[in-house]
Write an enzyme that holds these catalytic residues in place. Structure first.
Site, PDB file in Angstrom:
ATOM      1  N   ASP A 295       3.212   0.885  12.060  1.00 14.27           N
ATOM      2  CA  ASP A 295       2.065   0.229  11.416  1.00 14.27           C
ATOM      3  C   ASP A 295       1.886  -1.221  11.873  1.00 14.27           C
ATOM      4  O   ASP A 295       0.930  -1.881  11.474  1.00 14.27           O
ATOM      5  CB  ASP A 295       2.216   0.264   9.882  1.00 14.27           C
ATOM      6  CG  ASP A 295       1.952   1.651   9.328  1.00 14.27           C
ATOM      7  OD1 ASP A 295       1.498   2.523  10.085  1.00 14.27           O
ATOM      8  OD2 ASP A 295       2.203   1.870   8.127  1.00 14.27           O
TER       9      ASP A 295
ATOM     10  N   ARG B 271      -1.569  14.959  12.013  1.00 11.64           N
ATOM     11  CA  ARG B 271      -0.569  14.650  10.988  1.00 11.64           C
ATOM     12  C   ARG B 271      -0.309  15.912  10.194  1.00 11.64           C
ATOM     13  O   ARG B 271      -0.843  16.111   9.108  1.00 11.64           O
ATOM     14  CB  ARG B 271      -1.062  13.496  10.119  1.00 11.64           C
ATOM     15  CG  ARG B 271      -1.165  12.208  10.925  1.00 11.64           C
ATOM     16  CD  ARG B 271      -1.752  11.088  10.154  1.00 11.64           C
ATOM     17  NE  ARG B 271      -0.775  10.318   9.414  1.00 11.64           N
ATOM     18  CZ  ARG B 271      -1.055   9.158   8.816  1.00 11.64           C
ATOM     19  NH1 ARG B 271      -2.260   8.654   8.873  1.00 11.64           N
ATOM     20  NH2 ARG B 271      -0.125   8.514   8.147  1.00 11.64           N
TER      21      ARG B 271
ATOM     22  N   ARG C   8      -9.166  -0.666   3.716  1.00  7.23           N
ATOM     23  CA  ARG C   8      -8.287   0.380   3.172  1.00  7.23           C
ATOM     24  C   ARG C   8      -6.908  -0.181   2.840  1.00  7.23           C
ATOM     25  O   ARG C   8      -6.232   0.327   1.951  1.00  7.23           O
ATOM     26  CB  ARG C   8      -8.118   1.514   4.191  1.00  7.23           C
ATOM     27  CG  ARG C   8      -9.362   2.337   4.381  1.00  7.23           C
ATOM     28  CD  ARG C   8      -9.126   3.416   5.388  1.00  7.23           C
ATOM     29  NE  ARG C   8      -8.249   4.423   4.802  1.00  7.23           N
ATOM     30  CZ  ARG C   8      -8.257   5.695   5.139  1.00  7.23           C
ATOM     31  NH1 ARG C   8      -9.089   6.124   6.066  1.00  7.23           N
ATOM     32  NH2 ARG C   8      -7.448   6.541   4.578  1.00  7.23           N
TER      33      ARG C   8
ATOM     34  N   LYS D 127       0.840  -1.212   0.000  1.00  2.33           N
ATOM     35  CA  LYS D 127       0.000   0.000   0.000  1.00  2.33           C
ATOM     36  C   LYS D 127       0.871   1.257   0.000  1.00  2.33           C
ATOM     37  O   LYS D 127       0.633   2.190  -0.769  1.00  2.33           O
ATOM     38  CB  LYS D 127      -0.893  -0.016   1.257  1.00  2.33           C
ATOM     39  CG  LYS D 127      -1.599   1.292   1.529  1.00  2.33           C
ATOM     40  CD  LYS D 127      -2.510   1.212   2.723  1.00  2.33           C
ATOM     41  CE  LYS D 127      -1.933   1.701   4.021  1.00  2.33           C
ATOM     42  NZ  LYS D 127      -1.580   3.115   4.094  1.00  2.33           N
ATOM     43  N   ASN D 128       1.895   1.263   0.860  1.00  5.37           N
ATOM     44  CA  ASN D 128       2.680   2.492   1.001  1.00  5.37           C
ATOM     45  C   ASN D 128       3.696   2.689  -0.120  1.00  5.37           C
ATOM     46  O   ASN D 128       4.435   3.670  -0.136  1.00  5.37           O
ATOM     47  CB  ASN D 128       3.370   2.519   2.369  1.00  5.37           C
ATOM     48  CG  ASN D 128       2.360   2.729   3.487  1.00  5.37           C
ATOM     49  OD1 ASN D 128       1.188   3.000   3.230  1.00  5.37           O
ATOM     50  ND2 ASN D 128       2.812   2.588   4.726  1.00  5.37           N
TER      51      ASN D 128
ATOM     52  N   CYS E  45      -6.085   8.087   8.476  1.00  6.36           N
ATOM     53  CA  CYS E  45      -6.438   7.362   9.689  1.00  6.36           C
ATOM     54  C   CYS E  45      -6.410   8.276  10.910  1.00  6.36           C
ATOM     55  O   CYS E  45      -5.606   9.204  10.989  1.00  6.36           O
ATOM     56  CB  CYS E  45      -5.452   6.217   9.899  1.00  6.36           C
ATOM     57  SG  CYS E  45      -5.912   4.742   9.017  1.00  6.36           S
TER      58      CYS E  45
HETATM   59  C1  UD1 Z   1       3.542   7.023   6.209  1.00  6.43           C
HETATM   60  C2  UD1 Z   1       2.736   5.784   5.945  1.00  6.43           C
HETATM   61  C3  UD1 Z   1       2.039   5.308   7.216  1.00  6.43           C
HETATM   62  C4  UD1 Z   1       3.056   5.142   8.339  1.00  6.43           C
HETATM   63  C5  UD1 Z   1       3.915   6.391   8.508  1.00  6.43           C
HETATM   64  C6  UD1 Z   1       5.045   6.216   9.497  1.00  6.43           C
HETATM   65  C7  UD1 Z   1       2.109   6.011   3.628  1.00  6.43           C
HETATM   66  C8  UD1 Z   1       1.045   6.214   2.622  1.00  6.43           C
HETATM   67  N1  UD1 Z   1       1.757   6.067   4.926  1.00  6.43           N
HETATM   68  O1  UD1 Z   1       2.621   8.040   6.612  1.00  6.43           O
HETATM   69  O2  UD1 Z   1       1.401   4.067   6.949  1.00  6.43           O
HETATM   70  O3  UD1 Z   1       2.365   4.909   9.550  1.00  6.43           O
HETATM   71  O4  UD1 Z   1       4.505   6.749   7.222  1.00  6.43           O
HETATM   72  O5  UD1 Z   1       5.843   5.134   9.142  1.00  6.43           O
HETATM   73  O6  UD1 Z   1       3.262   5.764   3.284  1.00  6.43           O
HETATM   74  N2  UD1 Z   1       5.084  14.812  10.746  1.00  6.43           N
HETATM   75  C9  UD1 Z   1       5.190  16.133  11.091  1.00  6.43           C
HETATM   76  N3  UD1 Z   1       5.210  17.061  10.078  1.00  6.43           N
HETATM   77  C10 UD1 Z   1       5.134  16.714   8.775  1.00  6.43           C
HETATM   78  C11 UD1 Z   1       5.029  15.355   8.425  1.00  6.43           C
HETATM   79  C12 UD1 Z   1       5.006  14.417   9.445  1.00  6.43           C
HETATM   80  O7  UD1 Z   1       5.255  16.483  12.273  1.00  6.43           O
HETATM   81  O8  UD1 Z   1       5.172  17.600   7.909  1.00  6.43           O
HETATM   82  C13 UD1 Z   1       5.035  13.797  11.826  1.00  6.43           C
HETATM   83  C14 UD1 Z   1       3.677  13.094  11.872  1.00  6.43           C
HETATM   84  O9  UD1 Z   1       2.748  13.837  12.609  1.00  6.43           O
HETATM   85  C15 UD1 Z   1       4.025  11.792  12.522  1.00  6.43           C
HETATM   86  C16 UD1 Z   1       5.445  11.519  12.028  1.00  6.43           C
HETATM   87  O10 UD1 Z   1       5.948  12.761  11.541  1.00  6.43           O
HETATM   88  O11 UD1 Z   1       4.048  11.953  13.925  1.00  6.43           O
HETATM   89  C17 UD1 Z   1       5.530  10.473  10.942  1.00  6.43           C
HETATM   90  O12 UD1 Z   1       4.790  10.893   9.833  1.00  6.43           O
HETATM   91  P1  UD1 Z   1       5.168  10.507   8.347  1.00  6.43           P
HETATM   92  O13 UD1 Z   1       6.419   9.692   8.338  1.00  6.43           O
HETATM   93  O14 UD1 Z   1       5.123  11.729   7.518  1.00  6.43           O
HETATM   94  O15 UD1 Z   1       3.954   9.567   7.970  1.00  6.43           O
HETATM   95  P2  UD1 Z   1       3.102   9.571   6.641  1.00  6.43           P
HETATM   96  O16 UD1 Z   1       3.957   9.825   5.469  1.00  6.43           O
HETATM   97  O17 UD1 Z   1       1.882  10.384   6.842  1.00  6.43           O
END
Ligand code: UD1
Length: 423
Positions: A305, A121, A397, A22-23, A116
């Site tokens: 995850d 986020r 999902r 998925k990711n 989710c």
């Molecule tokens: C991706 C994955 C998700 C997984 C997550 C962490 C996909 C589609 N989803 O989500 O399944 O759980 O990585 O491995 O690939 N953060 C900030 N500011 C930002 C961006 C992120 O503070 O601009 C924080 C988030 O709030 C969170 C952490 O960083 O606490 C990790 O987020 P991130 O690695 O960005 O996750 P996603 O890319 O949303």
């Protein structure tokens, strides 16, 4: 609205195959918007998040055709249309179109994404990176608007190795002037898959899988690409726990065992037998698993995850385990549901203390998000009597017909429709 009814108690045995990640597919679908050409993707999982991403892409003008697990994308007629809230809120990963559209059209306007319910986020790291690349960004009325007539490479240090920010900035760099350097980049295997797809398309990206990624901007990309999506390590990990928690013996096929290392290591520590082959992994358990402590971390640490699924297993482990969630501050909604089934879990801030109980009992529970839902299925597989899991749409999902896979291994699990007339 559908639900699962699980009758616990059966050992899972046999062989199952894992779908594409998925990711990996979601960022690659977003990346396909950078080119005016055509992409053929293999090993595409047919899950709800992919279907929502397809809707976002079709709204933008892409032609997307699914043929079994193959996907054809033609992005020639894509236009940088404003993406409204009703689409963006259905899927957090829809934010990944920002990087691809800004690099192709130099402007984009999208509503803040959904996803989710596991904690706030924010998008600040994505935005900081784009600002450094010369974009002008306005955030108002729930929209992010970016314009970048002069999108240029630069040196970006991420405050945290965010997966989404790394991917968006990699994509933004593809057609930018000069070289974009992303430091403290996320190292997840799905980032390497994105790099491989982009390079097959004619981009110049290197370093994915390490903590510094360099994207040398090119003038244009190729017109067609074929790419096979990597196996889903989280789906595989969920099946590994299904085997372990039921005292089963399952061969999980079509995996990259290196990607499963953080999960295999914890299972082995818990006394589970894990046997690695070239592209499959066998998980065997005969005794009650031992309690183990773990903390979620960016790759190659233990994946957030997999935290709910591993926690489900710890509820019936021998001893007490301590689980720390360091990625998402609110990823504990499954605890209340597991408690309904008789789990003994105490939550203190971001740390859960789980005292293993000899057995769980079936109950009415609700999937509050994708992996929380998977954790409830796993708990249901060992609980006494029936567990009814509501809101199966969350599970859909990220898993392609999970109930069919587990039925084929001997589990008693059915999907039923919630509607009153039973249709
Ligand atoms: C991706 C994955 C998700 C997984 C997550 C962490 C996909 C589609 N989803 O989500 O399944 O759980 O990585 O491995 O690939 N953060 C900030 N500011 C930002 C961006 C992120 O503070 O601009 C924080 C988030 O709030 C969170 C952490 O960083 O606490 C990790 O987020 P991130 O690695 O960005 O996750 P996603 O890319 O949303």
């Amino acid at each position: 609205m559908e639900k699962f009814i699980v009758m616990g108690g059966n050992r899972l045995t046999g062989e199952i195959a894992v779908n594409g990640a998925k990711n990996a597919i979601l960022p690659i679908m977003a990346a396909s918007l950078i080119t005016k050409g055509k992409s053929t993707l293999f090993n595409v999982p047919i899950i709800q998040d992919v279907l929502v991403m397809q809707k976002v892409m079709e709204y933008l003008g892409a032609k997307v055709v699914l043929d079994g697990n193959m996907m054809y994308i033609d992005s020639e007629d894509v236009k940088p249309r404003d993406i409204h809230e009703s689409l963006m809120r259905q899927l957090r990963a829809s934010n990944l179109v920002i990087g691809s559209l800004i690099t192709r059209f130099r402007k984009i306007k999208v509503a803040f994404p959904g996803g989710c319910n596991i904690g706030s986020r924010p998008m600040d790291l994505h935005i900081k990176g784009l600002l450094a690349m010369g974009a002008k960004i306005t955030e108002r009325y729930g929209y992010i608007e970016a314009e970048a007539t002069n999108l240029h490479g630069c040196d970006i240090l991420l405050d945290f190795p965010s997966v989404g920010a790394t991917e968006n900035l990699m994509m933004a760099g593809v057609l930018a002037e000069g070289t974009t350097i992303i430091r403290n980049a996320a190292r997840e295997p799905e980032i390497i898959d994105l790099q491989n797809y982009l390079n097959a398309l004619g981009a110049k990206v290197r370093g994915a899988g390490l903590d510094t990624i360099k994207v040398e901007g090119v003038k244009e990309l190729g017109t067609s690409v074929e790419h096979t999506i990597i196996p889903d390590r989280i789906e595989a990990g969920t099946h590994m726990i299904a085997a372990a928690i039921t005292g089963g013996d399952v061969l999980i096929d079509k995996v990259i065992t290196d990607h499963l290392e953080p999960i295999s290591a914890k299972l082995m520590e818990a006394g589970v037998e894990v046997i690695k082959y070239d592209d499959s992994i066998r998980v065997k358990a005969s005794n009650r698993v031992k309690a183990v402590d773990f903390k979620t971390l960016p790759f190659p640490g233990f994946p957030t995850d997999m935290q709910p699924q591993m926690m489900a297993m710890m509820t019936v482990a021998d001893g007490t385990s301590i689980v720390s969630e360091s990625i998402f501050e609110n990823r504990f909604k499954h605890i209340d549901e597991l408690r309904r089934m008789g789990a003994n879990i105490k939550l203190e801030g971001r740390v859960a203390i789980i005292k293993g109980v000899p057995s769980l009992s079936g109950a009415f529970v609700e999937a509050t998000d994708l992996r929380a839902g998977a954790a409830l299925v796993l708990a249901g597989l060992v609980a006494e009597d029936a567990t009814v899991i509501e809101k199966v749409e969350y599970i859909d999902r990220g898993y392609e017909r999970l109930e069919s896979k587990y039925s084929s291994l001997g589990a008693r699990i059915i999907r039923v429709n919630n509607s009153r007339n039973g249709s």
